[in-house]
Design a protein around this motif. Sequence first.
Motif, PDB file in Angstrom:
ATOM      1  N   GLY A 122      52.522 -25.910   4.953  1.00 53.19           N
ATOM      2  CA  GLY A 122      51.580 -26.353   5.971  1.00 53.19           C
ATOM      3  C   GLY A 122      50.184 -25.778   5.847  1.00 53.19           C
ATOM      4  O   GLY A 122      49.238 -26.301   6.453  1.00 53.19           O
ATOM      5  N   ARG A 123      50.005 -24.730   5.059  1.00 47.29           N
ATOM      6  CA  ARG A 123      48.670 -24.158   4.931  1.00 47.29           C
ATOM      7  C   ARG A 123      47.710 -25.099   4.201  1.00 47.29           C
ATOM      8  O   ARG A 123      46.551 -25.234   4.583  1.00 47.29           O
ATOM      9  CB  ARG A 123      48.741 -22.808   4.203  1.00 47.29           C
ATOM     10  N   LEU A 124      48.206 -25.774   3.162  1.00 44.50           N
ATOM     11  CA  LEU A 124      47.403 -26.751   2.429  1.00 44.50           C
ATOM     12  C   LEU A 124      48.041 -28.135   2.396  1.00 44.50           C
ATOM     13  O   LEU A 124      47.405 -29.096   1.959  1.00 44.50           O
ATOM     14  CB  LEU A 124      47.183 -26.279   0.983  1.00 44.50           C
ATOM     15  N   GLY A 125      49.270 -28.215   2.847  1.00 47.05           N
ATOM     16  CA  GLY A 125      49.980 -29.490   2.849  1.00 47.05           C
ATOM     17  C   GLY A 125      51.467 -29.279   3.035  1.00 47.05           C
ATOM     18  O   GLY A 125      51.945 -28.154   3.163  1.00 47.05           O
ATOM     19  N   ARG A 126      52.191 -30.407   3.065  1.00 49.24           N
ATOM     20  CA  ARG A 126      53.654 -30.376   3.148  1.00 49.24           C
ATOM     21  C   ARG A 126      54.167 -31.708   2.615  1.00 49.24           C
ATOM     22  O   ARG A 126      53.382 -32.611   2.295  1.00 49.24           O
ATOM     23  CB  ARG A 126      54.124 -30.156   4.592  1.00 49.24           C
ATOM     24  N   ASP A 127      55.473 -31.860   2.513  1.00 49.25           N
ATOM     25  CA  ASP A 127      56.058 -33.095   1.966  1.00 49.25           C
ATOM     26  C   ASP A 127      55.548 -34.341   2.667  1.00 49.25           C
ATOM     27  O   ASP A 127      55.250 -35.353   2.031  1.00 49.25           O
ATOM     28  CB  ASP A 127      57.588 -33.042   2.073  1.00 49.25           C
ATOM     29  N   THR A 128      55.469 -34.266   3.986  1.00 47.51           N
ATOM     30  CA  THR A 128      55.086 -35.448   4.762  1.00 47.51           C
ATOM     31  C   THR A 128      53.580 -35.655   4.848  1.00 47.51           C
ATOM     32  O   THR A 128      53.121 -36.722   5.258  1.00 47.51           O
ATOM     33  CB  THR A 128      55.654 -35.341   6.185  1.00 47.51           C
ATOM     34  N   ALA A 129      52.804 -34.658   4.490  1.00 50.31           N
ATOM     35  CA  ALA A 129      51.339 -34.761   4.518  1.00 50.31           C
ATOM     36  C   ALA A 129      50.781 -33.972   3.329  1.00 50.31           C
ATOM     37  O   ALA A 129      50.206 -32.901   3.489  1.00 50.31           O
ATOM     38  CB  ALA A 129      50.781 -34.219   5.839  1.00 50.31           C
ATOM     39  N   PRO A 130      50.950 -34.514   2.120  1.00 52.96           N
ATOM     40  CA  PRO A 130      50.560 -33.764   0.919  1.00 52.96           C
ATOM     41  C   PRO A 130      49.043 -33.663   0.746  1.00 52.96           C
ATOM     42  O   PRO A 130      48.283 -34.437   1.334  1.00 52.96           O
ATOM     43  CB  PRO A 130      51.184 -34.578  -0.218  1.00 52.96           C
ATOM     44  N   SER A 189      56.727 -34.087  -8.109  1.00 51.83           N
ATOM     45  CA  SER A 189      56.812 -33.583  -6.740  1.00 51.83           C
ATOM     46  C   SER A 189      56.044 -34.453  -5.761  1.00 51.83           C
ATOM     47  O   SER A 189      54.908 -34.873  -6.037  1.00 51.83           O
ATOM     48  CB  SER A 189      56.251 -32.156  -6.682  1.00 51.83           C
ATOM     49  N   PRO A 190      56.616 -34.721  -4.579  1.00 49.93           N
ATOM     50  CA  PRO A 190      55.875 -35.452  -3.539  1.00 49.93           C
ATOM     51  C   PRO A 190      54.671 -34.670  -3.029  1.00 49.93           C
ATOM     52  O   PRO A 190      53.770 -35.252  -2.432  1.00 49.93           O
ATOM     53  CB  PRO A 190      56.922 -35.644  -2.433  1.00 49.93           C
ATOM     54  N   LEU A 191      54.633 -33.351  -3.286  1.00 55.06           N
ATOM     55  CA  LEU A 191      53.502 -32.541  -2.856  1.00 55.06           C
ATOM     56  C   LEU A 191      52.212 -32.942  -3.565  1.00 55.06           C
ATOM     57  O   LEU A 191      51.113 -32.654  -3.086  1.00 55.06           O
ATOM     58  CB  LEU A 191      53.780 -31.054  -3.111  1.00 55.06           C
ATOM     59  N   PHE A 192      52.331 -33.613  -4.729  1.00 56.38           N
ATOM     60  CA  PHE A 192      51.165 -33.975  -5.523  1.00 56.38           C
ATOM     61  C   PHE A 192      50.982 -35.491  -5.641  1.00 56.38           C
ATOM     62  O   PHE A 192      50.161 -35.937  -6.430  1.00 56.38           O
ATOM     63  CB  PHE A 192      51.276 -33.367  -6.927  1.00 56.38           C
ATOM     64  N   ARG A 193      51.722 -36.261  -4.855  1.00 51.45           N
ATOM     65  CA  ARG A 193      51.705 -37.710  -5.054  1.00 51.45           C
ATOM     66  C   ARG A 193      50.354 -38.328  -4.728  1.00 51.45           C
ATOM     67  O   ARG A 193      50.035 -39.418  -5.233  1.00 51.45           O
ATOM     68  CB  ARG A 193      52.817 -38.381  -4.238  1.00 51.45           C
ATOM     69  N   ASN A 194      49.547 -37.678  -3.880  1.00 55.14           N
ATOM     70  CA  ASN A 194      48.235 -38.225  -3.528  1.00 55.14           C
ATOM     71  C   ASN A 194      47.081 -37.429  -4.135  1.00 55.14           C
ATOM     72  O   ASN A 194      45.912 -37.696  -3.836  1.00 55.14           O
ATOM     73  CB  ASN A 194      48.065 -38.267  -2.006  1.00 55.14           C
ATOM     74  N   ALA A 195      47.393 -36.447  -4.979  1.00 55.66           N
ATOM     75  CA  ALA A 195      46.360 -35.576  -5.537  1.00 55.66           C
ATOM     76  C   ALA A 195      45.708 -36.203  -6.766  1.00 55.66           C
ATOM     77  O   ALA A 195      46.311 -37.000  -7.483  1.00 55.66           O
ATOM     78  CB  ALA A 195      46.963 -34.226  -5.901  1.00 55.66           C
ATOM     79  N   ASP A 196      44.462 -35.831  -6.988  1.00 63.31           N
ATOM     80  CA  ASP A 196      43.726 -36.203  -8.198  1.00 63.31           C
ATOM     81  C   ASP A 196      43.913 -35.043  -9.178  1.00 63.31           C
ATOM     82  O   ASP A 196      43.255 -34.013  -9.058  1.00 63.31           O
ATOM     83  CB  ASP A 196      42.255 -36.406  -7.835  1.00 63.31           C
ATOM     84  N   LEU A 197      44.820 -35.203 -10.149  1.00 60.82           N
ATOM     85  CA  LEU A 197      45.206 -34.102 -11.032  1.00 60.82           C
ATOM     86  C   LEU A 197      44.303 -34.052 -12.260  1.00 60.82           C
ATOM     87  O   LEU A 197      44.248 -35.008 -13.039  1.00 60.82           O
ATOM     88  CB  LEU A 197      46.662 -34.261 -11.463  1.00 60.82           C
TER      89      LEU A 197
END
Length: 297
Positions: free
Chosen positions: A130-138, A160-168
């Motif tokens: 929750g500090r930078l994200g979580r499964d439901t709000a990555p 990982s779903p933790l990175f599904r919306n990240a620009d890697l």
Amino acid sequence: MEKTADILCIGAVLWDIIGRSASHMRLGADVPGRITRLPGGVAMNIAMTLARFGLNPAVLCATGRDPEGDSLLAEAAAFGIITRYAYRSDDLPTDRYMAIEGANGLIAAVADAHSLEAAGAKILRPLEDGRLGRDTAPWTGPVALDGNLTVDLLHTIAHSPLFRNADLRVAPASPGKAERLLALIGHPRVTLYVNLEEAGLLCQCEFSDSSSAALGLMQRGVRHVLVTDGGRAAADGFDGDVITHCPPSVLVTRVTGAGDTFMAAHIVSERAGMDRASALARASKAAATYVSGDTPL
């Protein structure tokens, strides 16, 4: 008031111990020079450049609860880097990197990133608690990933779903670790930053220039790739199209960290809305300025 991170740098934050000489060096050379200790590591180098460009980078890394770790994170904070998400280990020492550079470039280097490798997925806890994200709000922003991470951890990140919306944004730590990035090839949100040698290792062949290397990596499944080749033209390959830019000629006074500077400058340029050609040119100029010994701004 605590700053909010706008980009995450995940990977090695360590001490760089660099011996530099103005002499041309060969195997077994014993020459005069200077030995310095500076904050380093791929994640740290990228974060320092991002901070110089006005961003608020946070590092997700592993350091020991030792004097070296305390002073390293203090220096990072002084650069404007957010360090509160760093994993601090009671039983692992702070990592180190040692290199020898001569007038003819990098002679040899040894990276001791064993504590980062041992910490593994513990460095990602802020993205799931929750500090930078979580499964439901990555996390939805950019992430600079360092090839010092283990193959298992890179594979975890890729799925990982933790990175599904990240620009890697991903870079190898060195040619010796380039093949670790095979775990991320084919990921639709990955931009890969490599040099010519690293591109060849990933494709298991040799390339004559950055343009052919970019084409080769796109054929392997990389959607967006940046390939550097020292003082020769760098290439940007995107969806099958390749553009190139030749960096300005400069007197090389340092080598370690040049690729990280290129990557950070390119990220900043794209975030500023520059087109591909302008972003590539700015990144090339920043890296050239860095190796000349000046500050890449």
